[in-house]
Design a protein around this motif. Sequence first.
Motif, PDB file in Angstrom:
ATOM      1  N   THR A  43      -5.209   0.025   4.802  1.00  0.00           N
ATOM      2  CA  THR A  43      -5.700  -1.100   3.582  1.00  0.00           C
ATOM      3  C   THR A  43      -7.351  -0.984   3.334  1.00  0.00           C
ATOM      4  OG1 THR A  43      -6.714  -1.316   5.752  1.00  0.00           O
ATOM      5  CG2 THR A  43      -4.091  -1.946   5.678  1.00  0.00           C
ATOM      6  N   SER A  67      -2.187   0.850  -4.262  1.00  0.00           N
ATOM      7  CA  SER A  67      -2.115   0.240  -3.851  1.00  0.00           C
ATOM      8  C   SER A  67      -1.315  -1.762  -4.775  1.00  0.00           C
ATOM      9  CB  SER A  67      -2.577  -1.300  -2.910  1.00  0.00           C
ATOM     10  OG  SER A  67      -3.986  -1.511  -3.620  1.00  0.00           O
ATOM     11  N   ARG A  97      -7.724  -1.491  -0.561  1.00  0.00           N
ATOM     12  CA  ARG A  97      -8.979  -2.642  -0.578  1.00  0.00           C
ATOM     13  C   ARG A  97      -9.885  -2.997   0.039  1.00  0.00           C
ATOM     14  NH1 ARG A  97      -5.590  -5.274  -4.754  1.00  0.00           N
ATOM     15  NH2 ARG A  97      -6.146  -7.728  -3.941  1.00  0.00           N
ATOM     16  N   TYR A 125       1.256  -1.410  -0.092  1.00  0.00           N
ATOM     17  CA  TYR A 125       0.499   0.013   0.090  1.00  0.00           C
ATOM     18  C   TYR A 125       0.983   1.470   0.010  1.00  0.00           C
ATOM     19  CZ  TYR A 125      -3.991  -2.946   1.861  1.00  0.00           C
ATOM     20  OH  TYR A 125      -4.681  -3.796   1.692  1.00  0.00           O
TER      21      TYR A 125
END
Length: 583
Positions: A479, A436, A482, A417
């Motif tokens: 995160t 990412s 995603r 990331y």
Amino acid sequence: MAGSARLGGSAVCRSRDPAVYRSRDPVRNLRLRVRIQRVAPAGPLLPRAPPLAGPERPGRADSEGAGAGAGAVPLRVTAASLAGAQRAPEDSVEEEEVEVGWQEKLFSQFEVDLYLNKSACQTPLDWQYHEEIQKLEKAGGRKNCRIFTYTDHDRFTNLEELCQKVTDMDDEVPSHLVERMANVRRRRQERKPVEASSLKSKIITWEPSEEFIKNNHVINTPVQTMYIMGDLGPYGKLGHREYENVLCTIKVDGNGVITVKPDFSGTKGAYRIELDGEKREVWEYTIENASAQVQPEEEEREQRVFRDLYGRHRDYLNGLVGSDFEMPLPGTLRLFINGEIVSAQGYEYDNLYVHFFVELPNQWSSSPFQQLSGVTQTCATKTVGWDKVAYFCYPFTVEMFYTQEDEDSLPQWPVLYFEVLSLDFWQRYRVEGYGSLVLPACPGVHMLTFPTWRPVGLGPVAEMRRFFIGGSPELEDLTYIRTPSTFKGKRLSRFGFRTETTGSVTFRLDCLQQSKAFLESSALRQRMQSVLDRLGGFSQQSSVYNVLEAFQRARRRMQEARESLPQDLINTSASAALQPPEP
């Protein structure tokens, strides 16, 4: 070996182009044989008048009249012409052959006249030449006449290297770089020893001296140079500097590379020199390798010595490295990545930097001292085409281990990331984009470019705040770019989350994989028993992973589509499927 010099590997493109040789023998064994000869008579080239008969035919005065009528007889000093004389005048020599060794000094007439005068001797080298010339005069004078040499320590070598041309143009104009590099000599520099303490403390020299710049400006191999010269002056003008010509230049570096310019004559014939001026004299000369040839017994003995030396060196290196090659544990895959954040392009503001980290899924681990995150330096952008590009060239290294626990599950690959940020002169901080990438499952070199996006606030107030005082909507958890690994639900809703596309970031990844399963080639040919074994076929593993991931996405979409259908339609189709067909 002693007394021989073997040269190997030459390349000649034109008649006077240099040739490069490589020799493992001591360079002191190198010897050259140079032969020079005048092939055209001295004097102006005048049109030949028709011969006159009788007493009206004029003759030439003094001793020149004897050779006036013999135009086809070459001018050459023979044994008959020297009969009765102890020594011929030096400037009358038409042919000379000299065998000279490496850095062997042969004085010219100019140097003899110069160094015999004590007032002209200033340096220790001048006084050394003065003593050698005095010894030569006592022994009957120098043996050479027109052929002489300049060694590596002579002034001519220094001046010749200073005035070297970069191209073969006659009207070459030195550029600024050539003028600045003229003082950098590719020669052995006399460097004073530097203590280790002072070397470590002086990483940067703020006020370098001229000698320090000459010694440290470029890093190259020291070269020793030798010139074989020819004094091609006409009668009565031997010893004048304007008639000196370079016959051959030999350069030797510390790696045994010998450069000869021009190359040895061999079968190419003699080289020609035509002098300018009223007297169009033509000289020819040849260059031959006169080094003593090594005997077969000595060469065989030398090969045995080299084999023994290389064998000992190999054993020494093996002792340093060790015989045990580090291997991961059985059932473990090691993934080693040498990465580089190359550039970022297409962003709105300047002074960019990138913050990144690597997320390890289940069954993946790393060393406790392994750093899985990093921040690049702040980099200004430059305009390339239509985009503004910031070149980071920031390297990073990641080492991870995958341990197989469940043979039925497909391993999830680590994800990198990253976020691109900007910080201007007024310390205004802005988020330029999030992105990412899944680390490549195939080993090798990968050049990847990934687009980014950033959150956008509602209304114009957020953009005005971003422009005037900095600040913008940010993600608390990167995160979220995603599906977060901590998310346990069935659906992750991003409804109402506004974003806009920004620039892109380019990565260069060198991926290496290591596992004991890769060594079991026979087992791989017979049967692929587990997921870890499938990692041995890199392309197969990647394709299987992609296919299964696509199948899971299609299955989820079919399930969602089925749930969105009306309930009565689903019940009707199910009951129709259960009714038996009528007879």
